[in-house]
Design an enzyme around this catalytic site. Structure first.
Site, PDB file in Angstrom:
ATOM      1  N   LYS A  31       0.906  -1.366   0.080  1.00  0.00           N
ATOM      2  CA  LYS A  31       0.030   0.018   0.069  1.00  0.00           C
ATOM      3  C   LYS A  31       0.831   1.311  -0.044  1.00  0.00           C
ATOM      4  CE  LYS A  31       0.639   1.595   4.278  1.00  0.00           C
ATOM      5  NZ  LYS A  31       1.317   2.836   4.705  1.00  0.00           N
TER       6      LYS A  31
ATOM      7  N   ASP B  35      -3.475  -0.865   9.690  1.00  0.00           N
ATOM      8  CA  ASP B  35      -3.572  -0.895   8.297  1.00  0.00           C
ATOM      9  C   ASP B  35      -4.190  -2.200   7.804  1.00  0.00           C
ATOM     10  OD1 ASP B  35      -2.365   1.670   8.023  1.00  0.00           O
ATOM     11  OD2 ASP B  35      -0.539   0.786   7.575  1.00  0.00           O
TER      12      ASP B  35
HETATM   13  O1  C5P Z   1      -1.642  -0.609  14.955  1.00  0.00           O
HETATM   14  P1  C5P Z   1      -0.172  -0.896  14.660  1.00  0.00           P
HETATM   15  O2  C5P Z   1       0.461  -1.774  15.195  1.00  0.00           O
HETATM   16  O3  C5P Z   1      -0.003  -0.748  12.942  1.00  0.00           O
HETATM   17  O4  C5P Z   1       0.578   0.418  15.030  1.00  0.00           O
HETATM   18  C1  C5P Z   1       1.776   0.770  15.365  1.00  0.00           C
HETATM   19  C2  C5P Z   1       2.040   2.000  16.075  1.00  0.00           C
HETATM   20  O5  C5P Z   1       1.705   3.049  15.535  1.00  0.00           O
HETATM   21  C3  C5P Z   1       1.335   2.045  17.404  1.00  0.00           C
HETATM   22  O6  C5P Z   1       1.615   1.504  18.338  1.00  0.00           O
HETATM   23  C4  C5P Z   1       1.260   3.416  17.523  1.00  0.00           C
HETATM   24  O7  C5P Z   1       2.325   4.037  18.346  1.00  0.00           O
HETATM   25  C5  C5P Z   1       1.467   4.066  16.185  1.00  0.00           C
HETATM   26  N1  C5P Z   1      -0.280   4.527  15.687  1.00  0.00           N
HETATM   27  C6  C5P Z   1      -0.782   5.552  16.254  1.00  0.00           C
HETATM   28  N2  C5P Z   1      -2.056   5.991  15.748  1.00  0.00           N
HETATM   29  C7  C5P Z   1      -2.493   5.010  14.560  1.00  0.00           C
HETATM   30  C8  C5P Z   1      -1.861   3.900  14.200  1.00  0.00           C
HETATM   31  C9  C5P Z   1      -0.751   3.693  14.591  1.00  0.00           C
HETATM   32  O8  C5P Z   1      -0.282   6.138  17.116  1.00  0.00           O
HETATM   33  N3  C5P Z   1      -3.518   5.524  14.212  1.00  0.00           N
END
Ligand code: C5P
Length: 289
Positions: free
Chosen positions: A11, A138
């Site tokens: 993506k 994502d």
């Molecule tokens: O959800 P995911 O594991 O992909 O997110 C990784 C990190 O990115 C989270 O721990 C957070 O620090 C940050 N994040 C965030 N807000 C989002 C998506 C991700 O703060 N909407």
């Protein structure tokens, strides 16, 4: 059906904005996202062992329950309440990891789609997205891919018309960026520039590629760090090579440029690959459900 091979598309963020913080510790996002045919190949062999195993060509990736593909299969079997089901998963990785290209999220989404099809489970796309939500921000987008607006944590989705024909050149510098650091910088910054998401949305709805490429922007690009210099250098080179517009994807460090056709894109990819090892040309794509 006990065997399947599925594609997990990368993506790109055509735009990425952070609009606030959330009570759950995550951030409010507003992103226009696009899946492209640079992909990992996900092979699944269903078993009755109750075990989920994964093998990949990137030896540094975990092959146990820490691998997001294994977590996805586990989540799917749990929903079906099937304790005996197992899977041998083979991931042929082509999407660079820790690159801002959603490779892991896309692998997880491909596992959910593939198991749904193999087992005739008939979970709706919305249900698969819900399962994906528990795996990463994502993953829900990667279930249906294509062109979408993603808000909230990144999981409130609106499907948009397909992007007009174009080719992306993607270039990944050889280092990774710390996601929490990027968010911290954006939190501390006051009055930073935002992408014109509305303008880009209208351009997508009208099928005007120029209106999209003029507005490509990711708020993480301006955060100080190693990626900023590399992104500036790659972007400038891409523009010299005829890109209609450029931006960094996700949390970086990958940068992409949009080209009108494959001939121009391939020439640019070749030129860039003299300096940066990981360069790809890819077209907009959406997975089959
Ligand atoms: O959800 P995911 O594991 O992909 O997110 C990784 C990190 O990115 C989270 O721990 C957070 O620090 C940050 N994040 C965030 N807000 C989002 C998506 C991700 O703060 N909407």
């Amino acid at each position: 059906m006990s065997r399947i091979t599925a594609k997990a598309y990368a993506k790109l963020n055509l735009s990425l904005d952070v609009t606030g913080t959330r009570p759950d510790g995550y951030h409010e996002m507003c992103m226009l996202m696009q899946s492209v045919d640079l992909c990992d190949e996900v092979k699944i062999n269903l078993t009755r062992t109750g075990e989920i195993r994964v093998r990949t060509n990137f030896r540094f990736l975990p092959s146990d329950g820490r691998n997001i593909a294994v977590k996805a299969a586990r989540a799917f079997f749990d929903v079906l309440g099937e304790k005996d089901l197992g899977a041998d998963i083979t991931l042929k990785k082509r999407i660079p990891v820790c690159a801002g290209l959603g490779g892991g999220s896309s692998d997880a989404a491909a596992v959910l789609r593939a198991l749904n099809r193999m087992l005739g489970a008939k979970l709706s796309p919305e249900r698969l997205e819900e399962l994906g939500r528990g795996l990463g921000s994502d993953v829900p987008f990667c279930i249906r891919g294509g062109t979408q607006l993603a808000e909230g944590r990144g999981d409130e989705l609106r499907i948009l018309p397909a992007l007009p024909d174009c080719v992306f050149v993607i270039c990944k510098p050889p280092f990774s960026v710390s996601t929490p650091e990027l968010f911290r910088h954006v939190d501390e910054r006051r009055g930073h520039t935002h992408p014109d998401t509305e303008g880009m949305l209208e351009a997508i709805e009208r099928g005007e590629l120029r209106g999209v490429t003029q507005r490509l922007y990711n708020v993480f690009e301006d955060v100080p760090g190693r990626h900023r210099g590399a992104a500036a250098e790659i972007k400038s080179r891409m523009l010299d090579l005829g890109a209609m517009g450029t931006a960094m994807s996700g949390t970086g460090p990958s940068v992409f440029g949009v080209f009108e056709n494959m001939e121009q894109a391939e020439a640019a990819r070749k030129a860039l690959s003299q300096r940066w090892r990981d360069c790809f040309a890819a077209c907009p794509a959406a997975p089959e459900l």
